[in-house]
Write a protein that holds these residues in place. Structure first.
Motif, PDB file in Angstrom:
ATOM      1  N   ILE A  47       1.108  -1.262  -0.009  1.00  0.00           N
ATOM      2  CA  ILE A  47      -0.061   0.061  -0.006  1.00  0.00           C
ATOM      3  C   ILE A  47       0.779   1.223  -0.050  1.00  0.00           C
ATOM      4  O   ILE A  47       1.803   1.322   0.978  1.00  0.00           O
ATOM      5  N   VAL A  48       0.623   2.007  -0.986  1.00  0.00           N
ATOM      6  CA  VAL A  48       1.574   3.467  -1.104  1.00  0.00           C
ATOM      7  C   VAL A  48       0.653   4.419  -1.069  1.00  0.00           C
ATOM      8  O   VAL A  48      -0.391   4.436  -1.365  1.00  0.00           O
ATOM      9  N   GLY A  49       1.365   5.678  -0.847  1.00  0.00           N
ATOM     10  CA  GLY A  49       0.630   6.851  -0.912  1.00  0.00           C
ATOM     11  C   GLY A  49       1.339   7.896   0.163  1.00  0.00           C
ATOM     12  O   GLY A  49       2.167   7.481   0.914  1.00  0.00           O
ATOM     13  N   GLU A  50       1.162   8.986  -0.306  1.00  0.00           N
ATOM     14  CA  GLU A  50       1.668  10.123   0.649  1.00  0.00           C
ATOM     15  C   GLU A  50       1.162   9.921   2.175  1.00  0.00           C
ATOM     16  O   GLU A  50       0.036   9.250   2.519  1.00  0.00           O
ATOM     17  N   SER A  51       1.830  10.666   2.966  1.00  0.00           N
ATOM     18  CA  SER A  51       1.675  11.069   4.359  1.00  0.00           C
ATOM     19  C   SER A  51      -0.114  11.276   4.365  1.00  0.00           C
ATOM     20  O   SER A  51      -0.474  12.330   3.940  1.00  0.00           O
ATOM     21  N   ILE A 233      -0.092  -3.946  -5.738  1.00  0.00           N
ATOM     22  CA  ILE A 233      -0.205  -2.553  -5.015  1.00  0.00           C
ATOM     23  C   ILE A 233      -1.598  -2.028  -5.004  1.00  0.00           C
ATOM     24  O   ILE A 233      -2.202  -2.076  -5.935  1.00  0.00           O
ATOM     25  N   LEU A 234      -1.643  -1.153  -4.015  1.00  0.00           N
ATOM     26  CA  LEU A 234      -2.794  -0.187  -3.746  1.00  0.00           C
ATOM     27  C   LEU A 234      -2.395   1.126  -3.675  1.00  0.00           C
ATOM     28  O   LEU A 234      -1.578   1.381  -2.785  1.00  0.00           O
ATOM     29  N   VAL A 235      -2.492   1.972  -4.511  1.00  0.00           N
ATOM     30  CA  VAL A 235      -2.264   3.336  -4.298  1.00  0.00           C
ATOM     31  C   VAL A 235      -3.235   4.169  -3.516  1.00  0.00           C
ATOM     32  O   VAL A 235      -4.455   4.335  -4.081  1.00  0.00           O
ATOM     33  N   MET A 236      -2.945   4.632  -2.532  1.00  0.00           N
ATOM     34  CA  MET A 236      -4.080   5.545  -1.832  1.00  0.00           C
ATOM     35  C   MET A 236      -3.798   6.964  -1.948  1.00  0.00           C
ATOM     36  O   MET A 236      -2.731   7.392  -1.618  1.00  0.00           O
ATOM     37  N   TYR A 237      -4.930   7.574  -1.921  1.00  0.00           N
ATOM     38  CA  TYR A 237      -4.880   9.165  -1.978  1.00  0.00           C
ATOM     39  C   TYR A 237      -6.189   9.516  -1.101  1.00  0.00           C
ATOM     40  O   TYR A 237      -7.289   9.067  -1.618  1.00  0.00           O
ATOM     41  N   GLY A 238      -6.190  10.628  -0.277  1.00  0.00           N
ATOM     42  CA  GLY A 238      -7.384  11.175   0.293  1.00  0.00           C
ATOM     43  C   GLY A 238      -8.400  10.047   0.831  1.00  0.00           C
ATOM     44  O   GLY A 238      -9.526  10.299   0.742  1.00  0.00           O
ATOM     45  N   LEU A 277       9.557   9.393  -2.021  1.00  0.00           N
ATOM     46  CA  LEU A 277       8.953  10.053  -2.797  1.00  0.00           C
ATOM     47  C   LEU A 277       8.960  11.648  -2.796  1.00  0.00           C
ATOM     48  O   LEU A 277       8.971  12.008  -1.774  1.00  0.00           O
ATOM     49  N   SER A 278       9.569  12.202  -3.934  1.00  0.00           N
ATOM     50  CA  SER A 278       9.512  13.492  -3.763  1.00  0.00           C
ATOM     51  C   SER A 278       8.097  14.137  -4.158  1.00  0.00           C
ATOM     52  O   SER A 278       7.486  13.722  -5.353  1.00  0.00           O
ATOM     53  N   PRO A 279       7.685  14.996  -3.392  1.00  0.00           N
ATOM     54  CA  PRO A 279       6.217  14.988  -3.561  1.00  0.00           C
ATOM     55  C   PRO A 279       5.722  15.672  -4.903  1.00  0.00           C
ATOM     56  O   PRO A 279       6.820  16.625  -5.512  1.00  0.00           O
ATOM     57  N   ILE A 280       4.694  15.456  -5.285  1.00  0.00           N
ATOM     58  CA  ILE A 280       4.107  16.069  -6.334  1.00  0.00           C
ATOM     59  C   ILE A 280       3.762  17.584  -6.063  1.00  0.00           C
ATOM     60  O   ILE A 280       3.240  17.821  -4.829  1.00  0.00           O
ATOM     61  N   PRO A 281       3.755  18.608  -6.866  1.00  0.00           N
ATOM     62  CA  PRO A 281       3.456  19.871  -6.278  1.00  0.00           C
ATOM     63  C   PRO A 281       2.026  20.085  -5.703  1.00  0.00           C
ATOM     64  O   PRO A 281       1.160  19.347  -6.270  1.00  0.00           O
ATOM     65  N   GLY A 282       1.807  20.693  -4.686  1.00  0.00           N
ATOM     66  CA  GLY A 282       0.414  21.158  -3.940  1.00  0.00           C
ATOM     67  C   GLY A 282       0.442  20.001  -2.758  1.00  0.00           C
ATOM     68  O   GLY A 282       1.568  19.458  -2.602  1.00  0.00           O
ATOM     69  N   SER A 283      -0.504  20.060  -1.930  1.00  0.00           N
ATOM     70  CA  SER A 283      -0.587  19.154  -0.868  1.00  0.00           C
ATOM     71  C   SER A 283      -1.829  18.396  -0.661  1.00  0.00           C
ATOM     72  O   SER A 283      -2.925  18.801  -1.388  1.00  0.00           O
ATOM     73  N   PRO A 284      -1.602  17.286  -0.001  1.00  0.00           N
ATOM     74  CA  PRO A 284      -2.972  16.595   0.272  1.00  0.00           C
ATOM     75  C   PRO A 284      -4.022  17.192   0.827  1.00  0.00           C
ATOM     76  O   PRO A 284      -3.832  18.292   1.420  1.00  0.00           O
ATOM     77  N   PRO A 285      -5.243  16.755   0.480  1.00  0.00           N
ATOM     78  CA  PRO A 285      -6.549  17.369   0.937  1.00  0.00           C
ATOM     79  C   PRO A 285      -6.516  17.363   2.460  1.00  0.00           C
ATOM     80  O   PRO A 285      -5.964  16.471   3.085  1.00  0.00           O
ATOM     81  N   ASP A 286      -7.341  18.225   3.009  1.00  0.00           N
ATOM     82  CA  ASP A 286      -7.527  18.190   4.676  1.00  0.00           C
ATOM     83  C   ASP A 286      -8.707  17.360   4.689  1.00  0.00           C
ATOM     84  O   ASP A 286      -9.776  17.478   4.077  1.00  0.00           O
ATOM     85  N   MET A 287      -8.585  16.246   5.452  1.00  0.00           N
ATOM     86  CA  MET A 287      -9.631  15.408   5.528  1.00  0.00           C
ATOM     87  C   MET A 287     -10.741  15.742   6.451  1.00  0.00           C
ATOM     88  O   MET A 287     -11.710  14.983   6.598  1.00  0.00           O
ATOM     89  N   LEU A 288     -10.451  16.820   7.135  1.00  0.00           N
ATOM     90  CA  LEU A 288     -11.880  17.464   7.879  1.00  0.00           C
ATOM     91  C   LEU A 288     -12.661  17.822   6.919  1.00  0.00           C
ATOM     92  O   LEU A 288     -13.983  17.906   7.167  1.00  0.00           O
ATOM     93  N   HIS A 289     -12.213  18.383   5.688  1.00  0.00           N
ATOM     94  CA  HIS A 289     -13.161  18.969   4.751  1.00  0.00           C
ATOM     95  C   HIS A 289     -12.669  18.374   3.364  1.00  0.00           C
ATOM     96  O   HIS A 289     -12.330  19.082   2.513  1.00  0.00           O
ATOM     97  N   PRO A 290     -12.862  16.956   3.282  1.00  0.00           N
ATOM     98  CA  PRO A 290     -12.547  16.483   2.002  1.00  0.00           C
ATOM     99  C   PRO A 290     -13.123  17.165   0.881  1.00  0.00           C
ATOM    100  O   PRO A 290     -14.453  17.315   0.853  1.00  0.00           O
TER     101      PRO A 290
END
Ligand code: ATP
Ligand code: SF4
Ligand code: MG
Lengths: 353, 309
Positions: A47-51, A233-238, A277-290
């Motif tokens: 399982i991969v994906g950003e923090s 693999i499972l690629v996860m995001y948000g 992973l060197s991050p893709i430009p931008g940042s992951p969504p806020d999971m309080l308000h996806p």
């Protein structure tokens, strides 16, 4: 939906539509939003994906190890015919550390500093097997041998702080294997270690997996690790699965802009160098308000109007010709009416690599 | 380990020696003497007294004699009460002081820790709120206020307990309450936060992930670790209960060592002041030593000095 790979056997673990939230002062953190996947006997699923993408929480939900403010809201996790989300806690306990065991990222903090490592292994064995302390200790020595800890009978009496990081993770692995689990969940088992030690521990894990034949879920940031040891693999995001498939297929022919972004951030895969992973430009969504639509939309170079409005479905192999057997991607570009973006949905790319 | 204990004991003797020396010379540097009281004393009587207590000897000789006495556990005669030795005063007051002190310490530990645990386990539910309200009050109100207010209500008004003296067990209730109140509340709060912190540790998740019984997870893995910070403050707690006993014994008129000590200061009873100070110092050192031993047993990460290994 089930993603059928070229597997003949039944999955050992089948997770369907799992949703987990944390309830904090600031509101509901929607950490996992409808995750489905299968794990087959004897395979290594990465399982991969950003923090923050929900990798750990997915697994913690399956094992019911969430902090008090976390709750599984929906979905099921069927292990050998039993739905773990509704299993009585006594039966859940009998399963943990026995049929399913887990190792964690930081071996420094995951072992109890005030108990000898031997005691920590012995108590695990005795929680699941009716054996004497002496027999459990014998088994612990065998396990130390198995994970290649030198002078095992002596080291059993040591405390965690008397081990190096790599050795500590070996202790964790020995502990996790103590009751011959059918499924091992390894949550970034090498992230906290030195690069050379990472390789050794990973090698050991891979070796033990093929020797003991258990299934493994390996959570990692490291695509090098994925390429080296996993089958699928499972690629996860948000909090969602963005793409899944066999490792070779996803590396050769990724069909989701996020997976493509992840892969592009690795300079040279063939060198086999482990690369964070060197991050893709931008940042992951806020999971309080996806976001209402595709969670990747704000960072996606192909984003369309619909992307911000509705979450795309997970398109499977049969839905579009570009997806290979067992591959699935959650992206509007696989919709029949979507415009052509060659690298994502064009036919000509299939089988190119 | 044995080497460490021996080194600690030697250090305690050295420290005690320093304390004895310091108290002795400080005492002698203070202007005025035990017999320079408000009452006029005839010069002949003064001289006789000085001679009797060797007050005319050179100071080094007095010091040497004092040390000789301490070596055989003799703290000398009281200056104020002829015929009474400091040893006798301590032996007389010790049972009362020890009983209240031990009861107070028991209250602090045997009530404070479980209350903290209950609060942590029921975090943000009513048992937690209840414990925390009492703990906050306990920490906020000074012991002499607790003492006087409870005395007024329960002894004077309601007559449930005696106003002074320790004729039966009820006499202990208010002094022990006043003495332990603050620390009981303090330890309850500390236990709560310590256990909450421990419950959040990764190894607690590991323990659960191994399939251990929740009781085993809590008591074997959680409690032991969360006790470590509590044990570290136990030394200061004992010291504070000791100084607290001076005030409490005074308010409740208990015939303990603390009362003798306070009286000896107003009486300028040199030998008694010195004797009790040294006794307390020795007692505290022993207590801190015991606490350190417990600490050592609880936390294997504590490294002993090189000499011991
Ligand atoms: N106890 C908690 N309370 C509130 N939110 C939480 C809690 N635990 C996790 N989360 C949130 O859940 C989301 C998913 O977390 P998770 O730990 O699964 O991420 P991850 O993919 O494992 O990331 P990493 O690679 O950093 O380990 C994050 O947004 C995180 O902030
Ligand atoms: S759905 Fe839209 S935003 Fe999301 S990855 Fe596909 S194209 Fe990009
Ligand atoms: Mg994680």
């Amino acid at each position: 939906m089930t993603i059928t790979a070229a597997h003949t056997s039944e999955p050992i673990l089948s997770v369907k539509n799992l949703s987990t939230s944390f309830f904090s002062d600031r509101g509901e953190v929607k950490a996992v939003r409808g995750v489905s996947f299968d794990v087959y006997p004897g395979e290594i699923l990465g399982i991969v994906g950003e923090s923050g993408s929900g990798k750990s929480i997915t697994c913690m939900s399956v094992l019911r190890l969430l902090k008090a403010n976390g709750r599984v809201l929906d979905g099921s996790a069927v292990f050998e015919g039993k739905d773990l989300t509704t299993l009585p806690s006594r039966q859940m306990r009998a399963l943990r550390g026995n049929d399913i065991s887990m190792i964690f990222q930081d071996p420094m903090t995951s072992l109890n500093p005030t108990l000898t490592v031997g005691e920590q292994i012995i108590e695990t064995i005795r929680a699941h097997r009716q054996v004497s302390r002496a027999d459990a200790a014998k088994r612990a020595i065998e396990l130390f041998d198995l994970v290649k800890i030198p002078s095992p009978s002596k080291r059993l009496k040591s405390y965690p702080h008397e081990f190096s990081g790599g050795m500590r993770q070996r202790v964790m692995i020995a502990m996790a294997l103590s009751c011959d689990p059918k499924l091992l969940v390894a949550d970034e088992p090498t992230t906290a270690l030195d690069v050379t030690i990472q390789r050794q521990v990973l090698q050991l894990l891979k070796e033990l997996q093929s020797r003991l034949g258990m299934a493994v879920i390996l959570i990692t940031h490291d695509l090098g690790v994925i390429a080296e040891v996993t089958d699928r693999i499972l690629v996860m995001y948000g909090g969602m699965v963005m793409e899944t498939g066999r490792v070779a297929d996803l590396f050769e022919s990724p069909r989701h802009p996020y997976t493509q972004g992840l892969l592009k951030s690795i300079p040279d895969l063939s060198s086999g160098e482990h690369q964070r992973l060197s991050p893709i430009p931008g940042s992951p969504p806020d999971m309080l308000h996806p976001p209402a639509g595709c969670p990747f939309a704000p960072r996606c170079t192909h984003a369309m109007g619909i992307c911000t409005e509705a979450v795309p479905q997970l398109y499977c192999a049969g839905d579009t010709p570009v997806l290979r057997a067992g591959q699935a991607a959650r992206c509007w570009l696989h919709h029949a009416d979507a415009p052509e973006v060659p690298e994502v949905n064009a036919r000509e790319h299939e089988g190119a690599a | 380990m044995i080497g460490y204990i021996i080194r600690r004991l030697l250090m305690m003797i050295v420290t005690l020696f320093a304390i004895i020396t310091l108290t002795f010379f400080l005492m002698h540097a203070v202007p005025g003497g035990p017999f320079t009281s408000e009452k006029q004393v005839l010069p002949e009587i003064q001289a006789a007294l000085d001679a009797k207590y060797h007050l005319n000897d050179p100071i080094w000789l007095q010091y040497f004699n004092y040390l000789k006495g301490i070596a055989v556990l003799d703290l000398g005669p009281s200056f104020k009460y002829p015929g009474l030795t400091v040893n006798e005063m301590i032996v007389e007051g010790l049972p009362v002081t020890m009983k209240t002190g031990v009861l107070a310490l028991l209250c602090v530990v045997a009530l404070g820790v479980p209350l903290g645990i209950v609060a942590a386990l029921f975090r943000n539910k009513w048992p937690d709120t209840l414990v925390m309200v009492f703990a906050t009050i306990g920490v906020a109100i000074p012991s002499y206020v607790v003492a006087t207010v409870t005395l007024y209500i329960f002894a004077l008004r309601l007559g449930w307990v005696p106003t002074f003296g320790l004729d039966d067990w009820r006499g202990f209730i208010l002094p022990v309450l006043a003495l332990s109140g603050f620390w009981l509340a303090f330890i309850a709060r500390l236990s709560r936060s310590s256990l909450l912190e421990t419950l959040n540790e990764d190894y607690m998740t590991t323990a659960k992930a191994k399939g251990l019984h929740p009781m085993q997870v809590l008591f074997k893995h959680g409690l032991r670790n969360s006790l470590i910070p509590i044990v570290t403050v136990l030394g200061p707690v004992v010291a504070n209960l000791l100084t607290g006993s001076f005030v409490i014994e005074q308010i409740f008129a208990l015939p303990g060592i603390g009362r003798h000590f306070v009286l000896s200061i107003t009486n300028r009873d040199y030998t008694t002041i010195m004797g009790i100070t040294i006794f307390y110092a020795a007692f505290l050192m022993v207590m801190i030593f015991i606490v350190d031993m417990i600490y050592l047993a609880l936390d294997p990460r504590i490294k002993l000095g090189k000499a011991s290994s």
